[in-house]
Structures are given as C-alpha cells and as structure tokens.
Motif scaffolding. Structure first.
Motif, PDB file in Angstrom:
ATOM      1  N   GLN A   9       0.830  -1.216   0.158  1.00  0.00           N
ATOM      2  CA  GLN A   9       0.116  -0.178  -0.067  1.00  0.00           C
ATOM      3  C   GLN A   9       0.828   1.386   0.099  1.00  0.00           C
ATOM      4  O   GLN A   9       0.202   2.375  -0.101  1.00  0.00           O
ATOM      5  CB  GLN A   9      -0.908   0.139   1.318  1.00  0.00           C
ATOM      6  N   TRP A  10       2.101   1.128   0.278  1.00  0.00           N
ATOM      7  CA  TRP A  10       2.944   2.221   0.150  1.00  0.00           C
ATOM      8  C   TRP A  10       3.470   2.836  -0.965  1.00  0.00           C
ATOM      9  O   TRP A  10       3.546   1.977  -2.010  1.00  0.00           O
ATOM     10  CB  TRP A  10       4.393   2.098   1.096  1.00  0.00           C
ATOM     11  N   GLY A  35       2.175  -5.875   9.128  1.00  0.00           N
ATOM     12  CA  GLY A  35       0.791  -6.206   9.873  1.00  0.00           C
ATOM     13  C   GLY A  35       0.962  -7.750  10.231  1.00  0.00           C
ATOM     14  O   GLY A  35       0.509  -8.091  11.357  1.00  0.00           O
ATOM     15  N   TYR A  63       3.022  -8.326  13.524  1.00  0.00           N
ATOM     16  CA  TYR A  63       2.366  -7.743  14.607  1.00  0.00           C
ATOM     17  C   TYR A  63       0.916  -8.822  15.176  1.00  0.00           C
ATOM     18  O   TYR A  63       1.100  -8.950  16.253  1.00  0.00           O
ATOM     19  CB  TYR A  63       1.586  -6.136  14.280  1.00  0.00           C
ATOM     20  N   ARG A  64       0.369  -9.051  13.940  1.00  0.00           N
ATOM     21  CA  ARG A  64      -0.801 -10.218  14.502  1.00  0.00           C
ATOM     22  C   ARG A  64      -0.147 -11.347  15.210  1.00  0.00           C
ATOM     23  O   ARG A  64      -0.720 -11.949  16.129  1.00  0.00           O
ATOM     24  CB  ARG A  64      -1.480 -10.432  13.203  1.00  0.00           C
ATOM     25  N   GLU A  94       0.714 -10.556  18.784  1.00  0.00           N
ATOM     26  CA  GLU A  94      -0.345 -10.542  19.613  1.00  0.00           C
ATOM     27  C   GLU A  94      -0.775 -11.887  19.992  1.00  0.00           C
ATOM     28  O   GLU A  94      -1.293 -12.266  20.710  1.00  0.00           O
ATOM     29  CB  GLU A  94      -1.458  -9.628  18.841  1.00  0.00           C
ATOM     30  N   PHE A  95      -0.622 -12.728  18.766  1.00  0.00           N
ATOM     31  CA  PHE A  95      -1.317 -14.151  19.066  1.00  0.00           C
ATOM     32  C   PHE A  95      -0.244 -14.769  20.303  1.00  0.00           C
ATOM     33  O   PHE A  95      -0.746 -15.510  21.061  1.00  0.00           O
ATOM     34  CB  PHE A  95      -1.011 -14.967  17.753  1.00  0.00           C
ATOM     35  N   LEU A 108       2.254  -4.606  23.729  1.00  0.00           N
ATOM     36  CA  LEU A 108       2.539  -4.360  22.326  1.00  0.00           C
ATOM     37  C   LEU A 108       1.831  -3.113  21.701  1.00  0.00           C
ATOM     38  O   LEU A 108       0.553  -2.846  22.162  1.00  0.00           O
ATOM     39  CB  LEU A 108       2.461  -5.680  21.427  1.00  0.00           C
ATOM     40  N   ILE A 109       2.539  -2.380  20.695  1.00  0.00           N
ATOM     41  CA  ILE A 109       1.752  -1.357  20.109  1.00  0.00           C
ATOM     42  C   ILE A 109       2.584  -0.971  18.890  1.00  0.00           C
ATOM     43  O   ILE A 109       3.748  -1.007  18.961  1.00  0.00           O
ATOM     44  CB  ILE A 109       1.235  -0.115  20.895  1.00  0.00           C
ATOM     45  N   SER A 110       1.970  -0.926  17.594  1.00  0.00           N
ATOM     46  CA  SER A 110       2.532  -0.633  16.611  1.00  0.00           C
ATOM     47  C   SER A 110       3.011   1.035  16.500  1.00  0.00           C
ATOM     48  O   SER A 110       2.270   1.739  16.922  1.00  0.00           O
ATOM     49  CB  SER A 110       1.785  -0.864  15.300  1.00  0.00           C
ATOM     50  N   THR A 111       4.133   1.032  15.968  1.00  0.00           N
ATOM     51  CA  THR A 111       4.613   2.493  15.910  1.00  0.00           C
ATOM     52  C   THR A 111       5.171   2.778  14.577  1.00  0.00           C
ATOM     53  O   THR A 111       6.266   3.752  14.398  1.00  0.00           O
ATOM     54  CB  THR A 111       5.843   2.978  17.100  1.00  0.00           C
ATOM     55  N   ASP A 134       3.999   4.284  11.927  1.00  0.00           N
ATOM     56  CA  ASP A 134       4.037   5.589  11.161  1.00  0.00           C
ATOM     57  C   ASP A 134       4.216   6.571  12.286  1.00  0.00           C
ATOM     58  O   ASP A 134       4.703   7.805  11.716  1.00  0.00           O
ATOM     59  CB  ASP A 134       2.165   5.813  11.129  1.00  0.00           C
ATOM     60  N   PHE A 166      -8.992 -12.641  15.118  1.00  0.00           N
ATOM     61  CA  PHE A 166      -8.364 -11.798  15.510  1.00  0.00           C
ATOM     62  C   PHE A 166      -8.939 -10.316  15.129  1.00  0.00           C
ATOM     63  O   PHE A 166      -9.357  -9.994  14.122  1.00  0.00           O
ATOM     64  CB  PHE A 166      -6.951 -11.632  14.811  1.00  0.00           C
ATOM     65  N   GLU A 209      -8.772  -7.460  14.146  1.00  0.00           N
ATOM     66  CA  GLU A 209      -7.645  -6.533  13.678  1.00  0.00           C
ATOM     67  C   GLU A 209      -8.202  -5.006  13.431  1.00  0.00           C
ATOM     68  O   GLU A 209      -7.505  -4.204  13.654  1.00  0.00           O
ATOM     69  CB  GLU A 209      -7.211  -7.007  12.176  1.00  0.00           C
ATOM     70  N   TRP A 263      -7.696 -11.296  20.497  1.00  0.00           N
ATOM     71  CA  TRP A 263      -7.902 -12.459  19.956  1.00  0.00           C
ATOM     72  C   TRP A 263      -9.068 -13.319  20.635  1.00  0.00           C
ATOM     73  O   TRP A 263      -9.140 -13.338  21.835  1.00  0.00           O
ATOM     74  CB  TRP A 263      -6.566 -13.653  19.888  1.00  0.00           C
ATOM     75  N   GLN A 296      -5.868  -1.201  27.753  1.00  0.00           N
ATOM     76  CA  GLN A 296      -5.118  -0.312  26.888  1.00  0.00           C
ATOM     77  C   GLN A 296      -6.157   1.048  26.486  1.00  0.00           C
ATOM     78  O   GLN A 296      -7.195   0.788  26.489  1.00  0.00           O
ATOM     79  CB  GLN A 296      -4.748  -0.998  25.708  1.00  0.00           C
ATOM     80  N   GLN A 339       2.354   8.262  20.376  1.00  0.00           N
ATOM     81  CA  GLN A 339       1.461   7.791  19.527  1.00  0.00           C
ATOM     82  C   GLN A 339       0.892   9.248  18.544  1.00  0.00           C
ATOM     83  O   GLN A 339       0.148   8.926  17.562  1.00  0.00           O
ATOM     84  CB  GLN A 339       0.088   7.121  19.884  1.00  0.00           C
ATOM     85  N   ASP A 393       2.050  11.139  16.226  1.00  0.00           N
ATOM     86  CA  ASP A 393       2.421  11.097  14.945  1.00  0.00           C
ATOM     87  C   ASP A 393       2.343   9.585  14.187  1.00  0.00           C
ATOM     88  O   ASP A 393       2.356   9.644  13.099  1.00  0.00           O
ATOM     89  CB  ASP A 393       3.847  11.455  14.499  1.00  0.00           C
ATOM     90  N   ALA A 394       1.793   8.796  14.897  1.00  0.00           N
ATOM     91  CA  ALA A 394       1.395   7.511  14.394  1.00  0.00           C
ATOM     92  C   ALA A 394      -0.190   7.787  13.763  1.00  0.00           C
ATOM     93  O   ALA A 394      -0.408   7.019  12.922  1.00  0.00           O
ATOM     94  CB  ALA A 394       1.200   6.530  15.422  1.00  0.00           C
TER      95      ALA A 394
END
Lengths: 977, 96, 186
Positions: free
Chosen positions: A608-609, A712, A715-716, A719-720, A733-736, A738, B58, B60, B66, C73, C102, C104-105
C-alpha cells in the motif's frame, strides 16, 4: 397507438425516445417496454441460440426476452430489461443479438440448424478435428457468445456504498410489505422498506381490486403520506435486496439515478449493507407460462403481465387478444381488458369444467397447440378432443399459475416445499434466521391474505425482539380463492419453449432425460435452463414439472435447484464500492513523500506504500544511470534513504525480554540496554518467517522492526503469542510504524553528517559502537532515536524522529551534508547495496527457506524454546543442502535474472536435476557486472565453480560463477569503523 | 457474519482476520523429550468438523483481541465468543 | 526548541479544513496522543486525574481525554500539545504503566455539524458499519473505513472524530471528503 384509458402514466408530458434508430414517444410512468407496446412495437429482440424473433413476456424483473442495449457511448449497458428501464426524455435503446436488423437477422439461419444446437451440444460438438479448435471454433464461439455487447469505454459514473441498521427489514412494497412496514413503523421500530420498483404498491397497481371500495392507489397514497412523516421508517424505492447473508446481513442495490438521462452530481447506484434484527420477506410471486408449439412468437406473454400493461400502463399489446389459462386467473385478464375496450378473441381454458366470468368466447377443455406470426403473433391453433381450428389474435396472455418468490428465503440452502393445494413451492421451514415470509411469497396471494399476513408477520417478527406492535386497521379487500389445474405443457412434435432466454425447449428436457441427466442440477447444466440473466424465473418450475412427468416422479420428488444471490444481476461497478483508479485502495505515504516529490523522485508501489524508487538528476537519461550514481555515492560519501515503511513494534513490560526470547529464534533476552541485535523469526513449521532488528532502549522497553511487507502479519503474530500462547507474561505491544520517521544514513561520511545534527551526544566509534542505540535529541532539542545498524554494509545508522519532522530532517541532512556528498537514494539503490553486501531480504525469506539455508542455522538457539525451533530440526529440514551463495555471470555482459533456476553445465534441465534458484539480482556498479544471490545445493563447497542459470520462459541460459554472497567488504570492516 | 465480541457486542466479521482451530492455543513444550512428535501434531493435524467448531479470530480492525469463537461450520450459527487470553489462562490453570 | 519545521499529515504546513454544507471537516494537527497499557498486577491508573473509560467509551476531563482501545489499554488525547513530549508526561504520571508515543502515528479529523445530529448520522452511515443508535456522545470504537482501520469518536451529538494511520491521511481525507460532498449534493 394501442393506448387505453387510465393507468399510472402522466399524459400531460411527452417523452421522446429511440429504439433501433426509430423515434417514438411515451409518458412519465412508462417503462421502455410499455412505451414500445403503446407504439405497436412487439418485436424487441432475438433469442440467444436460434435467433428467433421475440417480444416482451413479462412486466417485471423476471423478463427473459426484451433485453436491449440501453444508452450509447460510455454508458451503454447491454442486457437491460426493457421492463425495468424507466422511460426518460432522450432515451436511446437498441436491440441486441442480431446481425443485420431486428426484422432481418442474418443469424436466424441458426434456427434451421436447430437439431445441432440441442441440449448439451457443446459437449458433443466442436471437438473434431482437434486443430480447428484454436483457430476456428473458439473464435466463432466467442463471437456468438453472450447477448449484448460492452462498450469497452471507462464507466464515467460514480458509485457509492453505505451501511444501514434496523429492527425490521421489509423486502417488497406490495400489499403485504406495505402492511408490514405500516405495522412495524407505527410500533416505533426502526424499519427499512425496500422495493425494486420506482413506485410502491406491487401488484396493487396491476390489478383492479378495490381497497375499502376505493382504488388501491388511494390507500397507497395515504400510506406514503404517513410514511414520509415517520422518522423511524426509511422507504427505499428502486432498491433490490439481492441477497440474504449470514446473521441478518442483507445486500441491496439502490438505483439512484439509472432512471435519469445522466446522473448529474448524483451517484449512479449505491450498495447497501443492511444489518437487520428481523426480516419480513414480501417479495410476491412470479407467473408461469404453459409451453406449446411456437409459444415464443412476439405477442405471446404472461397473462398477469397483460393485465399490468392494461391497468398500470394503459396499453394493450394488440387490439384483439386471446388468453390461454389453466385456472381462474387468466379470466381476470379477459375481464380487465374487455373493460378497457379491447376485443377478446377467446379464453382457452384447459379445464373442461371452466365457466366464463364475463361476456367473452370460452373454449373449455381446450389448449393452444400452435401459434403463427414469426415477427408478431397473427393466429393461434386451438385443439379440443383431437379437433383443431385457428383463430386470429395479435397477442396471447398465458396463465400457468403463480410461483411464490422464495429466492431469498432459500439463500441459506433452504429448500422450498411443494404445496399440492396451491400447485406451488412455498418457503420451507429452514429459512435464514430471523426471516418471516408474508403475502404471495408465502402462498397468501389474495389481496386480503397479503394485507393480513404482512401485518401479522410484522407483529410476530417484532415480538421476537421484544417490541410490541398492534395490528392496524386494514382496508377491506378481495379474498377470492383462485381455482386452477395442474396443466404444465401442451404435448406435441414441434418445439415448445420453456426457458425463453437460453432458448431451451421441452424437447431439450426430454433429451436430457434420455441422456440420463435427470437430477434437476444436471438438467439445469446439461440444458442451460435457468442459467441466463433471468435465472429461469419464468421457467424453472415448469421445467421440473415436465421432468417429473417424464420420469413418473412427483414434483416434490424432483425438487428444485439451489437458490443463490444475487436475486437479479448486480453491476460490478457498484460491488466495487465506489472508488476507482488511484483511490481504489488506500495509499500510504512516507513522511518524506512531498519532499521526495519536490526532488523529482520516481515512486514505486510497495504494497500500500508509495516509496521513492530513485531520484533522477538533470542529464540522467536512464534509471540505471541514476541508481548507479546513488549506489556509488553512498559507498563513497553518504547516502540518505527513508526507511519508515519497515514495521516497528513497541514492546514493553517486565517480561518483554522473555517474550522476545520466545518469538525470535536467536537469543534476545540477553540483549543489553542501549544495544541492537539482528533477529530472525521462524514460522512454527520451522521455516524462516521474518527478520529485522530488536533494539533495547531500557530494561523493560524494546523496539522490534519487521520487513515492510510483513509488518501487519508479524504484529498479528506477536499479539497471538502474547494473548494465546503466553498470556501469563507481562508484556504489552503497540505498533509505531507510522509514529516515527526513520531515515537510513549510510556511508563512510555517515558519522560526520550525524555529528552535525545530533545535540551533544557522543557518537564516536567508542562512545556509540556498531549495533548501539540511544534516545537523544537532534537539531536543537527534537527528541530522536539513533540506531547504529547497517543494511548496506557501510558505516550506517538509522535516525528516527516524530513523523511530522521527517521531511524537515531529511532536508536538513541533505543541506548540512552537501560537502560530504549527501545523496538521497531510493528503493532501487537500497536493493543494490544490500545485494552487494549479501544481506537477505524478502526474496530470500519467501516462506520456502530455512535459517540453515540462509547460513543462520546456528542462530536458532537450542538452549531455549522459541517459535519454530523444534520443527526446524526435522530430518528433512536438516538434510537440506541448498545454501545462500553469490552468483556472477562468467561473461559480464550477460544478465542475471532473479527466478532463474540453477543446473550443472550439460545437465538435462528438469525438476530432478534442479540445484536451486536465484532469489535477487541487480547490476553492481562496484563490480561493473550483474550480480545475484541465490540458493544452491552444496553452495558453500562450490565457490569458484560454474553453474547454469536457466530462464526457459525467455530463452536464457547463462553461465554463472559461484562466489561469496558478500560482494563488497566481505570482512565487514566498514561496519565497525 | 456478526461476531459477539465479549466486551464490545456484535461486530461485523469483516473487522476480523480468521486463523483457524483454537487448539493452536495449546502449544506443546518445545524443550520436552517428545517435542518432535507433539509439534508435528500441533502444526499439521486438525479435526475438520462439519458442525460445532472452536476457532480463533483476531479483531484486527477493532481492539486487536484474539477471540475463541464457537461456530457451527454448517449453519454459521455462532454459539459464543470468549477472549482467547481467558481460554489460554484457564488452560494453564487459572488467571494470573 | 528545534528549528525543524513540522509538516501536517496531509503534507502541508497548515492543517486542512473544508466545509460541505452542514458538515465541516478539519485536520486536528495539534492533538497529542499517547497509548497507555496496564501492566500485570497493577491497578488501573488515573493519569493526571483522568478516569479511564470502559470498552467502547470515551470521555474528557482536565484538558485531556481518553478512550478505550483494548483490554487494559487506552489512548490519551491532549488537544494542542502535539509539539510536546506528551508521552513522557504521561509516563511520569503513570510510571507503572507501559506508555508509548502515538502523536504522529495518527492523523485526526474533527467533523462538526451545524445542523444537529442528522448530518453526523448520515455521514456515519456512508463511512463505517456502526449502528448509530448505539453510538451516542461518549462512544469510541475502532472499525474499518474503506479498507483502513480508524478510531471513531462521538465527541458530542454534533461532533465526530475520525483518527486513522498517519501514512494513509490522504486516503482517509479522500473518503471523508467524498462522502461529505455527496451528502451535500443530495
């Protein structure tokens, strides 16, 4: 002009339209079909196989014959039912499926060859000689296939989608649906009422039954006024609910502007996803016809449709009409048309005990056994007790009974149930959850029956979800039982049509039986009956009744085929949801995107980028020239590349280290604060999954990076592991990805450049060694993170700042690094640099490779459990001999093509002798040659040897020398300077 | 389909990614003697029932939980949904 | 103070704003965001006096706001404080929690209606599969919008926020703009 009195047309306005180039006029309220009939046009199309002249058969969405190409130019739409096309001023329509004119179709010769086009002909023909298939038969069939033609021009219209939620969805706005919606709306429930027609009322508009002794239109108008004032009721006209999906989810298409000459600012159609707690299906019923010899003459139509044309559209298909019926219903048509001054040539009723209900000639105990009038009905043969005679008529209304529209009730594989008393399939008991059926669709087809069952259905449906509704006062209406007989077709020698659209006759059903295609699903596919755009709505039940007769079984024993969405055709444009072109799917831009654009970068899609691929400079004429320059400049001075797209996952918690130990194959808990480590993740089946880096910013704080493509999924996966495998660990956990703009700074001058932007932090080789990381500030106080890691093999870092400052930082570094040769580079140079260094990337971790093949076998720790470790030690995996090597063409002018497979020189090239494949390839300006990485059996032992890289698809076979995958700086000295 | 999220109520299945059999929660001990056999079963063997099935979804495009969803694969009726974390903790002998 | 100039998510120096009849959509470029996650065994924090809401909820207080994002969270919002190290401030206020920057996320779009709730509800129906009946003021959820994941917050009867991936800001704006423009035309 055969226009009658009354009807729901607006005579004060005239609308002009053309059909096959001829001009006609009609009125608002007309469909194309009714307007054509009003202009004495009965010939509207040519049949699919035999190209026989055809006219309109119905007045609704079940129409099999009158398919036209509506509009011209980019909006031209093939296979449009003339019965559903609302007339507008300037409408252009053309008949389809003919060569020459509609009246003189050259392909009518097919009709003469009809014995060769019988059921299943394509399983028996076009096979010999074999050579004729590609050059003759297939092109011929492609030309003949289909009915209408596409414009091949881009669709200029916009489409939309939306989501609706309600307590009760009422499907169908006829008597039953209106009563249901009224009942539910008055109870305060959230109601959606949808009807495919442009007016509410259903068959109330087609019949002359009164409600409370007044025209039905009066009651409908009063209801519409009440509906308009109810905020909890949404009335959706021109909206087809096309499918019953799981858990009360229904798909519907609203034709927002199909009825206008052009949409203007509006969208064309909207796709609605409706989530309903309860549903009332009030979809009505579709009439069936009775096959007889040559029953497909233009002018032969359904008797109920003839009534609709007379009562709603004020038109008669001819001045003198006849009716062929097996029950009381056909007589209604005679009465209604007589009342409007149309001459009735006779009612031919199959029942010997039939009685006339008015002053028209009655032929009881008789059948219509033939019809003459190729381009338009002229006369009918009536046979009784073996004696025949002919009568003249311009149209014939055929009434074979009514089939409840059980389609949506059967979308969850429910089977409708045969009811002998009503000679119809009624909805079964296995309905989609939450659905109740009412009105003619449930076999309650009298006006009173429809009204009452609709209201009762609403009360029951709402009661089930805790809403109390009261039965409203419903108008007095007729409740006459309709007697009928089980008469399915007129036996005879000549062809009698069952499915008009796919040109399937009774003979074809017999042939299918003869060839043992007896089960209805086989009958369907062998004959193609029911497979056209109308899905056999006017043919299916008749066909299986004929098959039942032939096999001596009952109709319920024969059964029905499976009903599937969509109920009627849905355009792909509306299913697409609205966005096309660049907006078809989301686009993700990096923080330096606008800056890169201003620098003239060329971009490439990476998932997508959009990523900068290379930055051409003035005077450069090829991309290779640009990329070579970027690569050389990076290894000579310093290169800058936006690597924000690689996934970043923030990992914190008391057990963060232990968690990482379990998801990485190599040790990670032992990583010291302020250091970074390469990390390899395996899939549980032992194959390499993803790789990246893991940086420890604090005791309980790590940042994990992934490849761009796998951000993606990884990350999934993490979390699993956190929630399902080891929920007892304290880890968050958290996505950073962006949040932080991340820029790679690579090359011998990298440190010097960074010293000019870092605020007083020691980044000397001693103070900040290879694989160190730190949180610091840059450019006078901006918080940043610095990682000393290298993908290129050069002295390199990655600097991260909050994304909003990414572009400014990039610009600043180019500026202050000008004298150091600071050069922006894109994904192409990024790829060349890492291939030159022998770094594995996505191509090498394609899901089919292992740590061992990558030369990282020892990295998979045996001292701890981690995902994939156990399975990576399986015999077959361990016995794998292919390992990562470098490859260079012996002749430097030859190309290296990724995907080529490797063979020994002189070996026959097949699966058994395949030694591996080339995973990545590029041109290396440092070696002035193409280079590649690949997996080669016993690769480590074959350094210096020559193998063949085969690319048979493009006829390439190149001699390659096996070399170390580290083409540049193999000792790794530059990294640690 | 609508998934009855234990914390958020009914949510459209389009917000979720499907993984498969919930038995994946019960990962064997990788350091045990018979790990090779137990992992083979864990990675490759599945019941594939035409009927009630416990499976992992999940969320998402939601809260990233989950869930273990109990669903009849022949009718798509969903009989219940729990946080996978709760199922996993219970299997390990109680919440922590 | 750094001399590097920030850029908005839509790639400009000023936040974008546009009106579509009764609906006004504005990029909220000054919104600070920090994710706060509870650690094992710790009590639910009350960072800077802000009570943290339950699943599906959002509420504001003390110049900040918070919405639930998952079990244990939350996302903390601080309007106007994007230039600060807001995550650092939250970590100081809740040191026993996992806090992650977060700001700028995400890209945040504030949508305001000048005609009460109706335009907001019509917009919601075109964008996301959320039953507006159960999404009154104080509701927040994450859901799908045109193949993207976004947080949707009902700040008031007539105000909505859509918060999505910063990198997809252009696609999110396009979706909001198209839907609002079409509603305006209806």
């Amino acid at each position: 002009m055969s226009r009658l009195s009354g009807g729901l047309i607006d005579r004060s306005q005239r609308l002009s339209f053309t059909f096959d180039g001829k001009s006609y006029s009609g009125h608002p309220g007309d469909t194309l079909a009714s307007a054509l009939l009003a202009n004495d046009v009965r010939l509207m199309g040519r049949s699919f196989k035999y190209h026989r002249p055809r006219g309109v058969v119905s007045s609704g969405s079940e129409e099999p014959n009158a398919l036209v190409e509506l509009r011209s130019g980019a909006r031209q739409e093939p296979n449009t039912r003339a019965t559903m096309a609302e007339l507008y001023d300037g409408l252009i329509a053309n008949s389809q499926n003919r060569v020459g004119s509609l009246a003189f179709d050259l392909l009518a010769v097919n009709d003469l060859a009809s014995p060769f086009f019988a059921a299943g002909f394509y399983y028996k023909t076009f096979m010999w000689p074999k050579a004729f298939w590609e050059k003759l038969y297939e092109p011929m069939i492609r030309k003949a296939a289909g009915l209408g033609s596409l414009t091949k021009l881009a669709d200029p219209d916009d489409y939309d989608k939306g989501f609706l939620h309600c307590d009760l969805l009422v499907i169908g706005g006829g008597a039953a649906g209106l009563a249901a919606a009224l009942t539910a709306a008055r109870a305060g429930a959230r109601v959606i009422l949808a009807d495919e027609d442009f007016r509410l009322g259903g068959r109330l508009m087609a019949e002359t039954h009164t409600l409370n002794d007044a025209p039905a239109g009066d009651w409908i108008a009063a209801l519409e006024a009440e509906f308009d004032a109810l905020p909890n009721l949404r009335v959706m006209r021109r909206t087809t609910v096309f499918g019953a999906f799981d858990h009360g989810i229904y798909g519907a298409v609203e034709r927002v502007s199909d009825h206008l000459a052009t949409p203007g600012k509006a969208v064309r159609q909207t796709l609605w996803r409706i989530t309903a707690k309860r549903i009332v299906l009030a979809a009505g019923a579709t009439e069936r016809h009775i096959p007889f010899a040559n029953n497909d003459r233009p002018g032969v139509m359904l008797s109920g449709a003839m009534r609709t044309y007379a009562n709603r559209y004020a038109v008669s298909p001819a001045n003198r009409v006849a009716i062929f019926t097996n029950g009381d219903d056909g007589h209604r048509t005679a009465l209604d048309l007589m009342a409007k001054g149309v001459e009735i040539a006779g009612v031919i009723d199959t029942r010997t005990e039939a009685k006339a209900l008015g002053k028209y000639p009655l032929f009881a105990g008789a059948v219509v056994s033939n019809a003459k009038g190729r381009l338009g009905l002229k006369s009918l043969e009536i046979t009784r007790d073996g004696t025949s005679h002919w009568i003249e008529a311009g149209a014939l209304g055929v009434s074979g009974g009514w089939n409840p529209n059980v389609h949506l009730a059967s979308h969850h594989r429910g089977r409708p149930v045969w009811d002998e008393a009503s000679l119809a399939f009624l909805p079964g008991t296995d309905l989609p959850p939450g659905m109740v059926v009412a009105g003619a669709a449930a076999g309650r087809g009298t006006t009173h029956g429809a009204l009452t069952s609709g209201a009762e259905a609403a009360v029951a449906a709402l009661g089930a979800i805790g809403i109390t509704a009261a039965l409203p006062d419903l108008p007095r209406a007729e409740d006459a039982p309709q007697a009928q007989s089980a008469f399915w077709h007129v036996p005879g020698k000549a062809r009698a049509w069952v499915d008009f659209q796919n040109d399937v006759t009774v003979k074809d059903v017999k042939l299918a039986r003869q060839e043992n295609m007896v089960p209805v699903e086989h009958l369907k596919r062998w004959t193609t009956l029911g497979m056209a755009t109308d899905q056999g709505k006017t043919a299916n039940v008749t066909a299986l009744a004929v098959m039942a007769e032939l096999t001596g079984k009952t109709i319920p024993q024969t059964g029905t085929t499976i009903f599937r969405p969509p109920y009627t055709g849905v355009s792909l444009a509306v299913l697409g949801g609205g966005d096309t072109g660049a907006h078809f799917r989301p686009r993700r831009l990096t923080p330096t995107h606008e800056w890169a654009k201003s620098q003239g970068a060329v971009f490439v899609e990476v998932g997508q980028w959009m990523r900068a691929q290379y930055f051409p400079r003035k005077g450069e004429t090829t991309w290779r020239e640009t990329v070579d320059r970027e690569v050389l400049a990076t290894r000579a001075g310093v290169g800058l590349c936006d690597v924000t797209t690689l996934g970043k996952v923030d990992v914190q918690g008391a057990d963060a280290g232990e968690f990482l130990n379990r998801i990485y194959a190599n040790a990670m808990a032992s990583l010291k604060v302020g250091m970074v480590r390469y990390g390899l993740m395996l899939r549980e089946d032992g194959h390499a999954y993803d790789d990246g880096t893991c940086a420890r910013l604090a005791e309980d704080h790590y940042v994990v990076t992934t490849t761009t493509a796998q951000a993606g999924p990884v990350y999934r996966h993490m979390e699993f592991a956190r929630q399902c495998l080891w929920p007892e660990l304290d880890v968050q956990l958290i996505s950073t990805t962006d949040a932080w703009a991340q820029i790679s700074v690579a090359g011998p001058n990298a440190r010097m450049l960074l010293e000019r932007i870092v605020d007083g932090f020691d980044i000397s080789n001693e103070g900040f060694p290879f694989m160190a990381c730190a949180e610091l500030t840059v450019c006078n106080g901006l918080r940043a993170r610095l990682f000393r890691i290298s993908f290129s093999g050069e002295l390199a870092y990655e600097i991260a700042v909050p994304a909003r400052y990414g572009a400014a930082l990039m610009g600043r570094m180019v500026e202050v690094g000008a004298d150091l040769g600071a050069t922006p580079y894109g994904t192409e140079a990024l790829g060349v640099l890492r291939i030159e260094k022998g770094h594995a990337a996505g191509n090498e971790l394609n899901g089919q490779t292992t740590a061992q093949m990558l030369g990282m076998g020892k990295m998979v720790s045996t001292k701890k459990d981690s995902i994939g470790a156990v399975m990576s030690r399986r015999e077959g995996m361990v016995a794998e001999t292919r390992t990562l090597v470098g490859l260079m063409p012996v002749d430097a002018t030859e190309p290296v093509t990724a995907g080529s497979h490797l063979f020994d020189e002189g070996a026959a090239q097949k699966t058994e002798t395949d030694l591996g494949w080339i995973t990545s390839a590029c041109y290396s300006p440092h070696l002035a040659s193409g280079i590649g990485l690949g997996f080669l059996a016993n690769g480590k032992d074959r350094i210096g040897q020559v193998v063949i890289a085969a690319n048979p698809l493009q006829g390439q076979s190149v001699r390659m020398r096996v070399v170390s995958p580290h083409f540049v700086d193999p000792e790794g000295g530059r990294l640690r300077d | 389909m609508l998934i009855p999220h234990p914390l958020l109520g009914l949510r459209d299945a389009q917000e979720f990614t499907y993984l498969g059999d919930a038995s994946l929660i019960h990962r064997p001990d990788g350091m045990a003697e018979n790990a090779a056999e137990t992992f083979f079963d864990y990675v490759y063997l599945r019941d594939n029932p035409a009927g009630v099935h416990r499976e992992l979804w999940f969320h998402e495009q939601g809260d990233r939980s989950w869930l273990v969803v109990t669903r009849d694969t022949t009718t798509h009726e969903i009989l219940g949904a729990e946080l996978a974390r709760d199922v996993a903790l219970a299997a390990k002998g109680g919440a922590q | 103070m750094t001399d590097l100039a920030p850029m908005t998510a839509l790639g400009g120096s000023l936040a974008r704003a546009q009106s579509f009849g009764a609906l006004a959509i504005a990029e909220n470029a000054d919104l600070a965001l920090a994710s706060l996650a509870q650690r094992r065994g710790a009590a639910q924090p009350v960072p800077m006096g802000l009570a943290l809401p339950g699943p599906g909820l959002w509420h504001a207080g003390n110049g900040m706001a918070a919405f639930w994002t998952g079990p244990g969270q939350w996302m903390i919002e601080a309007p106007g404080r994007a230039a600060e190290d807001f995550a650092g401030a939250v970590k100081q206020a809740a040191p026993e929690c996992s806090v992650t920057e977060q700001t700028d996320a995400f890209v945040a779009f504030e949508i305001a209606s000048s005609a009460g709730a109706a335009p907001i509800l019509s917009l919601l129906a075109k964008l996301v599969n959320i039953d507006a009946a159960g999404f009154g003021p104080g509701s927040a959820t994450r859901t799908g919008l045109e193949h993207m994941s976004v947080f949707v917050i009902r700040r008031a009867e007539d105000r909505l926020a859509v918060i999505g991936m910063r990198s997809a800001a252009g696609s999110i704006w396009h979706a909001l703009e198209s839907a609002a423009a079409r509603l305006q035309g209806e």
